[in-house]
Design a protein around this motif. Structure first.
Motif, PDB file in Angstrom:
ATOM      1  N   GLY A   1      19.143  35.257 118.220  1.00 38.74           N
ATOM      2  CA  GLY A   1      19.208  33.943 119.061  1.00 38.74           C
ATOM      3  C   GLY A   1      20.674  33.248 118.648  1.00 38.74           C
ATOM      4  N   LYS A   2      21.203  33.899 117.779  1.00 44.05           N
ATOM      5  CA  LYS A   2      22.470  33.173 117.191  1.00 44.05           C
ATOM      6  C   LYS A   2      23.427  34.427 116.321  1.00 44.05           C
ATOM      7  N   PRO A   3      24.538  34.328 116.644  1.00 41.10           N
ATOM      8  CA  PRO A   3      25.682  35.388 115.972  1.00 41.10           C
ATOM      9  C   PRO A   3      25.188  35.936 114.767  1.00 41.10           C
ATOM     10  N   VAL A   4      25.488  37.151 114.617  1.00 35.73           N
ATOM     11  CA  VAL A   4      24.930  37.721 113.248  1.00 35.73           C
ATOM     12  C   VAL A   4      25.936  38.622 112.886  1.00 35.73           C
ATOM     13  N   VAL A   5      26.677  38.495 111.594  1.00 38.52           N
ATOM     14  CA  VAL A   5      27.667  39.433 111.109  1.00 38.52           C
ATOM     15  C   VAL A   5      27.207  40.520 110.464  1.00 38.52           C
ATOM     16  N   PHE A   6      27.844  41.849 110.651  1.00 39.64           N
ATOM     17  CA  PHE A   6      27.334  42.923 110.025  1.00 39.64           C
ATOM     18  C   PHE A   6      28.506  43.363 109.118  1.00 39.64           C
ATOM     19  N   THR A   7      28.522  43.573 107.692  1.00 40.52           N
ATOM     20  CA  THR A   7      29.360  44.211 107.112  1.00 40.52           C
ATOM     21  C   THR A   7      28.846  45.681 106.644  1.00 40.52           C
ATOM     22  N   PRO A   8      29.115  46.641 106.923  1.00 43.97           N
ATOM     23  CA  PRO A   8      28.535  47.846 106.521  1.00 43.97           C
ATOM     24  C   PRO A   8      29.009  48.218 105.058  1.00 43.97           C
ATOM     25  N   PRO A   9      27.872  49.066 104.337  1.00 49.27           N
ATOM     26  CA  PRO A   9      28.167  49.367 103.153  1.00 49.27           C
ATOM     27  C   PRO A   9      29.347  50.587 103.224  1.00 49.27           C
ATOM     28  N   ASP A  10      30.014  50.703 101.772  1.00 47.30           N
ATOM     29  CA  ASP A  10      30.979  51.845 101.696  1.00 47.30           C
ATOM     30  C   ASP A  10      30.490  53.056 102.243  1.00 47.30           C
ATOM     31  N   PHE A  11      29.409  53.587 102.222  1.00 48.00           N
ATOM     32  CA  PHE A  11      29.079  54.889 102.329  1.00 48.00           C
ATOM     33  C   PHE A  11      28.832  55.196 103.944  1.00 48.00           C
ATOM     34  N   ALA A  12      28.621  54.120 104.648  1.00 46.99           N
ATOM     35  CA  ALA A  12      28.314  54.423 106.247  1.00 46.99           C
ATOM     36  C   ALA A  12      29.453  55.386 106.793  1.00 46.99           C
ATOM     37  N   LEU A  13      29.035  56.042 107.591  1.00 49.29           N
ATOM     38  CA  LEU A  13      29.971  57.031 108.232  1.00 49.29           C
ATOM     39  C   LEU A  13      31.050  56.230 109.135  1.00 49.29           C
ATOM     40  N   LYS A  14      32.415  56.488 108.713  1.00 43.95           N
ATOM     41  CA  LYS A  14      33.399  55.633 109.484  1.00 43.95           C
ATOM     42  C   LYS A  14      33.788  56.324 110.665  1.00 43.95           C
ATOM     43  N   ASP A  15      33.770  57.365 110.873  1.00 43.27           N
ATOM     44  CA  ASP A  15      34.332  58.176 112.358  1.00 43.27           C
ATOM     45  C   ASP A  15      33.339  58.456 113.028  1.00 43.27           C
ATOM     46  N   ILE A  16      32.730  57.721 113.730  1.00 41.38           N
ATOM     47  CA  ILE A  16      31.576  57.668 114.674  1.00 41.38           C
ATOM     48  C   ILE A  16      31.773  58.979 115.718  1.00 41.38           C
ATOM     49  N   THR A  17      32.841  59.451 115.917  1.00 41.15           N
ATOM     50  CA  THR A  17      33.076  60.630 116.883  1.00 41.15           C
ATOM     51  C   THR A  17      32.745  61.864 116.161  1.00 41.15           C
ATOM     52  N   LYS A  18      32.499  61.862 115.123  1.00 36.78           N
ATOM     53  CA  LYS A  18      31.938  62.961 114.257  1.00 36.78           C
ATOM     54  C   LYS A  18      30.513  63.176 115.099  1.00 36.78           C
ATOM     55  N   ILE A  19      29.853  62.270 115.534  1.00 36.74           N
ATOM     56  CA  ILE A  19      28.612  62.364 116.427  1.00 36.74           C
ATOM     57  C   ILE A  19      29.001  62.596 117.783  1.00 36.74           C
TER      58      ILE A  19
ATOM     59  N   GLU B   1      18.989  64.487  99.378  1.00 35.98           N
ATOM     60  CA  GLU B   1      20.526  64.734 100.014  1.00 35.98           C
ATOM     61  C   GLU B   1      20.497  64.292 101.605  1.00 35.98           C
ATOM     62  N   ILE B   2      19.647  64.890 102.216  1.00 29.41           N
ATOM     63  CA  ILE B   2      19.283  64.905 103.686  1.00 29.41           C
ATOM     64  C   ILE B   2      19.354  63.353 103.915  1.00 29.41           C
ATOM     65  N   LYS B   3      18.376  62.595 103.215  1.00 26.13           N
ATOM     66  CA  LYS B   3      18.413  61.337 103.534  1.00 26.13           C
ATOM     67  C   LYS B   3      19.594  60.417 103.250  1.00 26.13           C
ATOM     68  N   TRP B   4      20.346  60.718 102.413  1.00 29.80           N
ATOM     69  CA  TRP B   4      21.606  60.224 102.150  1.00 29.80           C
ATOM     70  C   TRP B   4      22.548  60.237 103.516  1.00 29.80           C
ATOM     71  N   GLU B   5      22.453  61.548 103.789  1.00 32.25           N
ATOM     72  CA  GLU B   5      23.339  61.720 105.013  1.00 32.25           C
ATOM     73  C   GLU B   5      22.755  61.059 106.189  1.00 32.25           C
ATOM     74  N   LEU B   6      21.522  60.912 106.347  1.00 29.74           N
ATOM     75  CA  LEU B   6      20.791  60.090 107.661  1.00 29.74           C
ATOM     76  C   LEU B   6      21.188  58.611 107.352  1.00 29.74           C
ATOM     77  N   TRP B   7      21.239  58.175 105.983  1.00 24.62           N
ATOM     78  CA  TRP B   7      21.614  56.781 105.867  1.00 24.62           C
ATOM     79  C   TRP B   7      22.914  56.566 106.457  1.00 24.62           C
ATOM     80  N   LYS B   8      23.863  57.307 105.846  1.00 22.29           N
ATOM     81  CA  LYS B   8      25.248  57.272 106.425  1.00 22.29           C
ATOM     82  C   LYS B   8      25.372  57.190 107.809  1.00 22.29           C
ATOM     83  N   VAL B   9      24.639  58.082 108.369  1.00 23.83           N
ATOM     84  CA  VAL B   9      24.825  58.110 109.957  1.00 23.83           C
ATOM     85  C   VAL B   9      24.201  56.571 110.514  1.00 23.83           C
ATOM     86  N   VAL B  10      22.983  56.210 110.091  1.00 25.10           N
ATOM     87  CA  VAL B  10      22.320  55.082 110.408  1.00 25.10           C
ATOM     88  C   VAL B  10      23.075  53.829 110.482  1.00 25.10           C
ATOM     89  N   TYR B  11      23.760  53.740 109.335  1.00 31.65           N
ATOM     90  CA  TYR B  11      24.619  52.506 109.020  1.00 31.65           C
ATOM     91  C   TYR B  11      25.988  52.509 109.537  1.00 31.65           C
TER      92      TYR B  11
END
Length: 766
Positions: free
Chosen positions: A211-229, A261-271
Motif C-alpha cells: 500500500g506504499k512505495p517500496v524500493v528494491f535493491t537487487p543483490p549483486d548476484f542477480a541476473l543483470k541481462d533479463i533478455t537472456k530469458i 549449483e542449480i539453486k544458485w542459478e535459479l536465485w540469480k534468475v528470481v532476483y
C-alpha cells in the motif's frame, strides 16, 4: 549446568527404531503411504530430511497438488484421486480454501501425528544402508541435524519415497537417469539431445502489496541481462508462486548432485526477474509491491527413476492399456520440458493429453533387484516419457498408497513385494484398496464381508430426472456446450430444451459419445440435428434416432451460436455435468489437441467443465426420465461416476431422504462406511489458488443412523469428507438400519455413493 572435560573424541547419541515399514521421504507420497500402512496396523517409521512434511507441496517449495484432474483442463471427469490423498485435499479445502501453504503444512502434520502407528522423524536424513545380502536391505542410518542424534532404522520392508531415490541408490537398486531413445520402447515422443533428457528444478517467489512505495535493491548476484530469458516480454507483476513454474533450470546438469549449483542459478534468475519488474519502469503497478518470500530449496521434477518388474511407457498412457495388476491411475498430460528451462527458446513445456485416465500396474512399484524395497512417488518404474505424466504429486501419492497397502499384505503373509504378483495376491490387494476408496479403473469392489450385500436396500425416494425444477436463467452460446447425461442402453429418449434468439438462425445439436468405455472425450458423433430457432423464446424438442448398445454417458452438444441463448439451471446433481469446448492454456488446452503426426499422440477436442459458480447445467427436459440414481447403486462396488453416476440420489421433493437396509435376520455390526460426494471433479489445488467454496455442494452435511427400534446410533453434523467411518464401541445387533440424510441445499439433492457394514471383534484392525 553441564560441564565436560577434555577428551579425544565424542559421538552423538544413537537411537535404534524397529518397525514393519520404514518410509524415506515425507512428501505427499511418503505421507500417504505411511497413513495407509499405519491404518492397516503396520508400525511405520516415516523419516523426512526437512522440517515440514509435504515436499514440493510444502511451504518450503509451494507447488500445488495436481493429478488426473489437471486444473479441470482435460477430459478426465470425476478423476480426482481417492483414498488418503482425497481425504487430505478435502480437509485442506475445508480448512484452507485460500491456499495458504503454511496451513497446508499444518494439515499434513495433523494427519500424520493422529496415527499412533507412525513414528515421525523430521529434519532427519538417511545417509547409509546396511544390507543383509545383495538383494535385501537390513537397516538405514540417518542423522537429525536438530537434535544431533543418529538413528538406525530396521524393518523387513522399506519404501523409498524420497524423490531422488536415496535408499534405492545406496542399496544398489537398478535405476535410470535421463531419457530413453525412441528405439528402446518405440516411444515416438522420446526427446532428442537438442531438447534434453532431464526436466529441471523450479524456484518460486511471492509478492505482497504494502500500500506504499517500496524500493528494491537487487543483490549483486542477480541476473543483470533479463533478455537472456527468451520469454522476458511476458513478465508481469501479478503472477507469483507456482504460476512461475517456468522459472526452471538444471536439465543439463546432474539434478541430484548439482542441486545446490542449480539453486544458485535459479536465485540469480528470481532476483533478476524481480529487479526487472521493480526497476525497469515497465511495471508501474509494482511500485507498492514487496518481495515477501523466495524459495530456499528448489522444487525438483526429475532425477533417478528405478526399475521394477514392469516399466511404463508412452503407449501405456496414450493407449490407456489395461494391466491385470492395476492398483492406481494417472491422467496428467505427458508433460516434457526443455532441459535448458528458462534459457530455452522453446516453449516452457510440451504437453500432450490422452483421451482419458490410464492404469498404473503394481509391478512398477517395487525394485526388480532389491527384494524388500517398494518404490513410491515419482521414482516408480517408468520411462522418461511415461514419467512425464506419472511424476505429478497426486498421482505419485496415489501409487504410494498402493505401496503402503501392499506392505501390509506382505507383513500379514510374510512375503516380499514381488510375491504379491508372482503368488497371485493381486486380487486381494486390489480389493483392499477399493475398500478404502482407491478407485482403480475397470475394477469393482466385491466384498463378502460387507453385510450390505445380504440386505434388501430401499429408499424413501429415488430421483427420476425428467427436468431440473425451478426457474431458469439464460446464457449466450458464445462457446459450444454439452450436457453430459447417463442413459440406459436402448433407444435414446427425446429431449426438450429452451432457447432465446435475437433473430432467425439454425442451431446445430449433436449427440456424441466416447469411443472407449469410461472415457469422457466425445469423439464419436452418433447423430446431428439442425434446428430452426426463431426470434424470442423457443421451446424445442429433439429426437435422435440412436440405439445405445450399453448404458453410458452421452453428450447433448449445442454448437456455438452467439445469436442463441440457452436456458440453464442453478440445480446440480451428483453425476451430472455440463462441459464446454473451451481453452485452458495452463494445461496446453486450446480447445482441440492437434499433435504432429510423428509423436504418437492422438488428436481430439477438449470438453471441460467450468469452475463454480459457473458451469450450470443446461435446462434439458427428458419426459421418459433418467433413472440412473437408484438405491441399489450404493452396493455396486464403485464409489464415483464412471459409465453411470453410481450413486443413490433422493428426489428433489423428498422432505426427509432415507436409505433403509433390511436383513432377514439380525446382524452384528461393528462399523459402517459411508462414501459421500465431495466432488471428484474439482481438482482442489492445495496452495495459491482460492476455491469457490470450502465444502463441496454435493456433499451431505448432516445425517443420522438408526436401528430397527429407532435408537440413534450416529448423529453427524457438518460433514464435509468423502469417507465417513462410524465405529461402534460395542457391537450393534439389528435387522434394520435407517440412514436419514438432509439435502445439502435447496439446489442439490442428497446423494450417497456407498454404504458398507461390517461385523468384527472389539479392537479388530480396520
Amino acid at each position: 549446568m553441564i560441564k565436560s572435560g577434555i577428551t579425544d573424541s565424542r559421538s552423538f547419541p544413537a537411537v535404534s527404531i524397529h518397525g514393519d515399514l520404514v518410509i524415506t521421504g515425507g512428501g505427499l507420497s511418503g505421507v500417504c503411504c505411511a497413513i495407509t500402512a499405519a491404518r492397516q496396523g503396520l508400525k511405520v517409521v516415516l523419516v523426512q530430511d526437512r522440517p515440514v512434511l509435504g515436499g514440493n507441496a510444502s511451504s518450503e517449495v509451494r507447488l500445488w497438488i495436481l493429478g488426473a484432474t489437471s486444473h479441470m483442463g482435460n477430459n478426465n471427469r470425476w478423476a480426482r484421486e481417492g483414498g488418503v490423498v482425497d481425504e487430505i485435499l478435502v480437509e485442506n479445502t475445508y480448512r484452507n480454501p485460500e491456499g495458504n501453504p503454511v496451513i497446508f503444512d499444518m494439515v499434513l502434520l495433523d494427519k500424520v501425528v493422529k496415527e499412533t502407528n507412525i513414528t515421525l522423524l523430521l529434519n532427519t536424513a538417511v545417509y547409509a544402508v546396511d544390507k543383509k545380502d545383495m538383494a535385501t536391505i537390513q537397516s538405514l542410518h540417518a542423522f537429525c541435524s536438530q537434535n544431533q542424534t543418529t538413528y538406525t532404522l530396521t524393518a523387513p520392508l522399506f519404501c523409498d519415497a524420497s524423490g531422488d531415490g536415496v535408499v534405492g541408490f545406496l542399496s544398489g537398486a537398478a535405476f535410470r537417469m535421463g531419457a530413453e531413445s525412441q528405439e528402446e520402447f518405440g516411444e515416438k515422443f522420446a526427446p532428442s539431445a537438442v531438447y534434453g533428457e532431464l526436466l529441471g528444478h523450479s524456484l518460486y517467489f511471492y509478492s505482497k502489496d504494502t500500500g506504499k512505495p517500496v524500493v528494491f535493491t537487487p543483490p549483486d548476484f542477480a541476473l543483470k541481462d533479463i533478455t537472456k530469458i527468451p520469454r522476458f516480454k511476458t513478465f508481469n507483476a501479478q503472477e507469483s508462486g507456482c504460476k512461475l513454474w517456468w522459472i526452471e533450470y538444471g536439465g543439463r546438469r546432474d539434478t541430484v548432485h548439482d542441486t545446490e549449483e542449480i539453486k544458485w542459478e535459479l536465485w540469480k534468475v528470481v532476483y533478476g526477474v524481480w529487479d526487472y519488474i521493480k526497476n525497469s519502469g515497465n511495471f508501474p503497478e509494482a511500485a507498492t509491491l514487496t518481495l515477501e518470500w523466495v524459495g530456499a530449496i528448489p522444487g525438483k521434477r526429475e532425477s533417478r527413476r528405478f526399475e521394477g518388474d514392469y516399466m511404463m511407457t508412452q503407449q501405456d498412457i496414450v493407449e490407456q492399456r489395461w494391466h491385470e495388476d492395476a492398483v492406481a491411475f494417472g491422467g496428467w498430460s505427458v508433460d516434457l520440458h526443455p532441459a535448458d528451462g528458462v534459457f530455452s527458446e522453446k516453449p516452457g513445456c510440451n504437453q500432450w493429453h490422452s483421451k482419458g485416465i490410464y492404469q498404473i500396474p503394481y509391478r512398477s512399484l517395487y525394485s526388480k533387484n532389491i527384494h524388500n524395497l517398494f518404490l513410491g512417488g515419482r521414482i516408480i518404474s517408468a520411462s522418461h516419457v511415461a514419467f512425464a505424466s506419472t511424476r505429478v504429486m497426486a498421482t505419485a501419492a496415489y501409487v504410494s498408497q498402493a505401496a503402503g497397502m501392499a506392505a501390509a499384505l506382505c507383513i500379514e503373509k510374510n512375503i516380499l513385494p514381488a510375491d504379491i504378483f508372482n503368488q497371485y495376491h493381486i486380487p486381494s490387494l486390489q480389493q483392499r484398496l477399493l475398500k478404502t476408496g482407491q478407485y482403480i479403473p475397470g475394477l469393482v469392489l466385491q466384498d463378502e464381508q460387507d453385510l450390505v450385500g445380504k440386505a434388501v436396500i430401499s429408499a424413501s425416494s429415488e430421483l427420476l430426472l425428467t427436468a431440473f425444477p425451478g426457474a431458469t436463467q439464460v446464457t449466450p452460446l458464445t462457446l459450444s456446450v454439452a450436457q453430459l447425461l447417463p442413459l440406459d442402453k436402448g433407444t435414446v429418449p427425446s429431449f426438450t430444451f429452451q432457447a432465446d434468439a435475437q433473430e432467425n438462425t439454425v442451431l446445430e445439436v449433436a449427440l456424441r459419445s466416447s469411443s472407449k468405455p469410461g472415457n469422457y472425450t466425445p469423439d464419436i458423433t452418433l447423430a446431428t440435428q439442425h434446428i430452426p430457432v426463431h426470434p424470442g423464446h423457443n421451446v424445442l424438442e429433439i429426437q435422435f434416432p440412436v440405439e445405445l448398445e450399453t448404458a453410458a454417458y452421452v453428450f447433448i452438444t449445442f454448437m456455438k451460436n452467439p445469436l442463441v441463448a440457452l436456458h440453464v439451471t442453478e440445480k446440480r446433481v451428483t453425476g451430472i455435468l455440463s462441459v464446454f469446448n473451451s481453452v485452458n492454456k495452463a494445461v496446453s488446452n486450446y480447445g482441440r489437441q492437434t499433435p504432429p503426426e510423428d509423436i504418437g499422440m492422438e488428436a481430439f477436442e477438449f470438453w471441460c467443465p467450468q469452475r463454480r459458480p459457473g458451469g450450470q447445467n443446461i435446462a434439458v427436459q427428458c419426459d421418459a426420465g433418467i433413472h440412473r440414481f437408484k438405491a441399489a447403486n450404493i452396493s455396486n462396488g464403485i464409489d464415483r461416476p464412471t459409465h453411470q453416476p453410481n450413486a443413490w440420489v433422493a428426489d428433489w421433493n423428498d422432505p426427509q431422504p432415507q436409505l433403509i437396509l433390511t436383513w432377514s435376520q439380525p446382524q452384528q455390526i461393528r462399523y459402517i462406511d459411508l462414501f459421500l460426494d465431495a466432488d471428484y471433479d474439482h481438482p482442489m489445488e492445495s496452495v495459491l489458488m482460492t476455491h469457490p467454496e470450502n465444502v463441496m455442494p454435493f456433499c451431505v452435511r448432516n445425517y443420522r443412523i438408526k436401528d430397527a427400534a429407532g435408537n440413534i446410533l450416529a448423529d453427524k453434523k457438518d460433514n464435509y469428507q468423502t469417507h465417513n467411518r462410524i465405529y461402534f464401541a460395542a457391537l450393534v445387533t439389528t435387522d434394520r438400519l435407517i440412514i436419514e440424510l438432509e439435502h445439502p441445499s435447496a439446489t442439490v439433492p442428497a446423494a450417497v455413493f456407498a454404504v458398507r457394514c461390517y461385523g468384527g471383534e472389539v479392537g479388530q484392525q480396520l
